[in-house]
Design an enzyme around this catalytic site. Structure first.
Site, PDB file in Angstrom:
ATOM      1  N   GLU A 287       2.558   4.718  -4.333  1.00 27.91           N
ATOM      2  CA  GLU A 287       2.546   5.566  -5.538  1.00 27.91           C
ATOM      3  C   GLU A 287       3.904   6.266  -5.792  1.00 27.91           C
ATOM      4  O   GLU A 287       4.163   6.517  -6.977  1.00 27.91           O
ATOM      5  CB  GLU A 287       1.426   6.609  -5.410  1.00 27.91           C
ATOM      6  CG  GLU A 287       0.025   6.039  -5.478  1.00 27.91           C
ATOM      7  CD  GLU A 287      -0.372   5.272  -4.213  1.00 27.91           C
ATOM      8  OE1 GLU A 287      -1.114   4.290  -4.323  1.00 27.91           O
ATOM      9  OE2 GLU A 287       0.077   5.665  -3.128  1.00 27.91           O
TER      10      GLU A 287
ATOM     11  N   ASP B 202       0.846  -1.198   0.000  1.00 33.12           N
ATOM     12  CA  ASP B 202       0.000   0.000   0.000  1.00 33.12           C
ATOM     13  C   ASP B 202       0.880   1.247   0.000  1.00 33.12           C
ATOM     14  O   ASP B 202       2.097   1.176   0.229  1.00 33.12           O
ATOM     15  CB  ASP B 202      -0.892  -0.033   1.252  1.00 33.12           C
ATOM     16  CG  ASP B 202      -2.065   0.932   1.156  1.00 33.12           C
ATOM     17  OD1 ASP B 202      -2.327   1.464   0.067  1.00 33.12           O
ATOM     18  OD2 ASP B 202      -2.724   1.148   2.190  1.00 33.12           O
TER      19      ASP B 202
ATOM     20  N   ASP C  29      -9.157   3.380  -2.185  1.00 31.82           N
ATOM     21  CA  ASP C  29     -10.023   3.863  -1.107  1.00 31.82           C
ATOM     22  C   ASP C  29     -11.381   4.339  -1.619  1.00 31.82           C
ATOM     23  O   ASP C  29     -11.667   5.542  -1.658  1.00 31.82           O
ATOM     24  CB  ASP C  29      -9.326   4.980  -0.339  1.00 31.82           C
ATOM     25  CG  ASP C  29      -8.041   4.511   0.314  1.00 31.82           C
ATOM     26  OD1 ASP C  29      -7.849   3.288   0.429  1.00 31.82           O
ATOM     27  OD2 ASP C  29      -7.224   5.361   0.706  1.00 31.82           O
TER      28      ASP C  29
END
Length: 785
Positions: free
Chosen positions: A397, A394, A479
């Protein structure tokens, strides 16, 4: 600090100009223009790479492409046209003016470009005319409908939790698109890990343009007579997924966060007591000691190995979250090791960069270094030694809170563009490789998994991704909210991710942010049971989102949906094998299988689950019926077994406890009895549903579901085939194509729907409006009528 792609004023557009020369060199074609160059290579039948630059070519190793070029290119100069040909693909350059055309099979036009390319500031662009009928698919994780025409899409991995209908970009950048005009398909893959943009008729309805904010534009052109052929070609280029562990196809429960240890054990016991199947429980960031990666909070989890051992006995696996941000802490071994051994990303000055994430001040590993990937991969030993079975990557990015967490600037909520990545002595600024960070992190974890647990299949799921991620991990779409709109929007998003070469995809069932209503949860878990990755997840501070949290009625609905998922596992597991072999998605839009039926082109709320089952989820509150389009051909209602003629819309019954499902005529669906987990399922006995039709077949794939032995031939392939030219005649055959796995099915109870009941048969009986016979796994033929 601003991003390198931001400009103060509109830069001047500079064309590459006309052809100045051409040559062949070592199997590659070089075309020089007045202000730039093109280099072309062949990557197999129907794939041509065209690299464009205004300066010198830079040869950096692709992180996405695993195929190798061949020497089939041919260059010719006839009547003022210079042509480069690779199999059916031809790129033609006019000598008298700046014009390029690309054609495929039978000289079918793919692209017509007014000029080779043009430079705008630091960016390079190509642009071509598109027909009114042209549709566009793929591009990975993008909001909106299935057909992406009419918008501009940015490739820049971004941690943005507000997924409004026009929000772009999000977490993943897959710069691959499929064009289709109702007759022929083609693919364009822009292999750039820098920022890129796809304008699909936004500025000009009749033009497509691709822009890359880098010194060269690397474009792969893929010819295909069908959408499925383009995907096969693209995944031949960028790789295909491996077989996942079978437990990862079961239901998975997550929350931010389940702790302490007793809470996790209580959750597991509740699933078993309530007889709701579940295979995995996820631990979010609160299992760690102060958000330090590769650690355990000894107060919350005093005995993680004992916990995972107890859970394994009950059929549960544990999956732990791993973020890339390493807390700056002189008492933290991982940070000190990383700093000492040069594993962190650095500023141009040579100093280690520190951003702000969950741990506070943190450094970011430089996954472009081989040594760093090995170091990171082996650090997973602290998790695997404690019995962890899977990794959840997670915030990769990568997300960086330094610039603030306001929703208005999420595209900038990442590390600075001038940060340096080493690439084993060939450094590049982060602006050129931003979109690859999540891919490289997953590669590091995958390689660590293979090194530390060589006999087990790796399982990882990631939020951020770039082209080729299917080789390492499953993906989920980040999300989302507990909104009906997000339930509906997840379908075309998943479908386009699948069309982008990534079969293993899913969303947070029930929605991550906000509180799910009972009806929304019921409808979402019904949909989730037919997505490849099936996980429920919710945010800290929200109400409980477990299947029993919404009252007895919804609990029964959830139990029914999850049990159906497990019953279909023999079918689903075999469809995953097809995905591994062909690159085609498991969850697929109707246009993939019925591209000659124009009525399916605009359908965003139905999909195929594998080749033979069509799902039509309910995505609006209060609906107890819905319109369903049945593509051309014969269909059966999965619930009632009624045969229906296709090529028309029907009104389907959809009470709260039912998702409308339809099966193609001729389909053969292998099923098993549900159990509390895949570990407890008995796959030696199957129930096979046969839906009579003119012809049909299914190849059942069997292996141990856990080890890498299948790569060495330890698997079975059994081909079921049926032929039923009318309801008065039926023939079924079983052929064992490969026998490398000893366990396989030993007994099967087959049921045939759609035949008349007054037919003669020596081997079968007719009862409850269906014909029935048994199989023992050996080759056989069965006739009715």
């Amino acid at each position: 600090m601003i991003n390198s792609w931001e400009t103060v004023e509109e830069p001047r557009k500079i064309s590459a100009g006309k052809i100045a020369g051409y040559r062949m060199d070592n199997g590659r074609a070089f075309i020089s223009f007045e202000r730039g160059s093109a280099r072309m290579e062949s990557f197999g039948e129907g794939i041509l790479r065209m690299t464009l630059t205004a300066g010198e070519f830079t040869d950096t190793e692709s992180l996405a492409v695993i195929a190798k070029p061949d020497s089939r290119l041919k260059l010719s100069d006839q009547k003022g046209v210079v042509s480069v040909k690779s199999g059916p693909l031809t790129v033609s350059f006019r000598r008298d003016k700046s014009f390029i055309s690309v054609t495929g099979h039978d000289s079918y036009p793919i692209l017509d470009m007014d000029e080779a390319f043009y430079r705008v500031g630091k960016a390079l662009s190509v642009s071509g005319r598109i027909s009114e009928a042209e549709m566009f698919f793929g591009l990975g994780e993008k909001t909106g409908f299935l057909d992406k025409r009419g918008r501009r899409y940015i490739m820049w991995n971004t941690d943005d939790p507000l997924h409004t209908p026009d929000k772009d970009p999000l977490y993943k950048s897959i710069p691959f698109m499929i064009g289709f005009d109702g007759k022929r398909a083609y693919g364009l893959f822009v292999d750039s890990t820098a920022r890129s943009e796809f304008d699909l008729g936004y500025e000009d309805r009749e033009r497509l343009s691709v822009t890359v904010y880098d010194s060269q534009l690397d474009l792969y052109i893929i010819d295909g007579q069908s959408i499925s052929q383009v995907i096969r070609q693209y995944t031949m280029l960028t790789g295909r997924m491996e077989m996942p562990p079978i437990w990862s196809l079961g239901f998975q429960q997550s929350r931010w966060s389940y702790y302490p240890q007793e809470k996790v054990l209580e959750l597991a016991e509740t699933f078993r007591t309530r007889q709701i199947p579940c295979d995995a429980i996820y631990l979010d960031i609160d299992y760690m000691d102060g958000f330090r990666i590769f650690t355990w909070d000894s107060n919350r989890f005093p005995d993680p190995k004992g916990m995972t051992s107890q859970l394994r006995e009950q059929g549960f696996r544990i999956v732990t979250i791993v973020d890339p941000a390493i807390r700056k802490d002189s008492d933290y071994t991982v940070y000190m090791e990383g700093a000492r051994e040069g594993h962190f990303c650095k500023l141009p000055t040579g100093e280690v960069y520190h951003g702000k994430v969950w741990p506070g001040t943190a450094a970011f590993p430089d996954f472009s270094r081989d040594r760093t990937r090995k170091w990171w991969g082996l650090k997973h030993a602290s998790l695997f030694d404690a019995g962890v079975s899977g990794i959840w990557n997670d915030m990769n990015e990568p997300s960086d809170f330094t610039s603030g967490t306001g929703l208005e600037n999420r595209i900038q909520m990442t590390v600075p563009d001038d940060l340096m990545m080493d690439f084993d002595g060939k450094p590049q600024p982060f602006s050129r490789c931003h979109n690859a960070y999540g891919l490289l992190m997953c590669r590091a974890a995958y390689e660590g998994f293979r090194a530390l647990k060589p006999k087990e299949r790796p399982f990882m799921v990631t939020r951020s991704a770039y082209a080729g991620i299917q080789r390492y991990a499953a993906v989920w779409t980040g999300d989302n909210h507990s909104w009906w709109e997000h339930l509906a929007a997840s379908i075309p998003m998943h479908l386009n991710i699948g069309l982008s070469g990534i079969p293993f995809v899913g969303a947070d069932v029930g929605g991550f942010q906000g509180n799910c209503s009972p009806e929304l949860y019921a409808r979402w878990i019904q949909l989730g049971a037919f997505t490849p990755f099936f996980r429920a997840h919710s945010e800290k501070g929200t109400r409980d989102h477990e299947p029993w949290s919404f009252g007895p009625e919804v609990e029964r609905i959830a139990q029914k949906a999850i049990r159906l998922r497990y019953e279909l596992l023999p079918y689903l597991y075999s469809e995953f094998r097809q995905a591994c072999e062909t690159g085609l998605p498991v969850m697929r839009p109707l246009i993939l299988d019925f591209q000659d039926d124009r009525n399916v082109y605009g359908i965003n709320d139905q999909f195929m689950f594998g080749r033979d089952i069509m799902a039509a989820p309910v995505t609006h509150p209060g609906d107890r019926k819905r319109m369903v389009y049945l593509p051309q051909g014969g269909w059966y209602d999965f619930h009632t077994k009624e045969r229906l003629e296709g090529g028309r819309y029907i009104i389907a019954d959809a009470p709260l406890d039912r998702i409308p499902l339809y099966v193609r005529e001729g389909a053969i669906i292998p099923m098993a009895r549900s159990a509390c987990s895949t570990q407890s399922m008995d796959l030696s006995t199957l129930w096979i549903e046969i839906y009579a039709g003119p012809e049909g077949s299914f190849t059942l794939y069997e292996d141990d579901g856990l080890s890498m032995d299948y790569q060495y031939g330890a698997f079975n392939l059994r081909r079921f085939a049926q032929y039923s030219p009318s309801p008065r005649a039926f023939r079924f055959t079983l052929k064992n194509l490969k026998k490398g796995y000893a366990k396989g099915f030993k007994k099967a109870f087959a049921t045939v729907y759609g035949l008349d009941g007054d037919l003669p048969s020596e081997d079968c009986v007719y009862e409850d409006h269906a014909w029935r016979f048994e199989l023992d796994g050996s080759e056989t033929e069965v006739r009715i009528g």
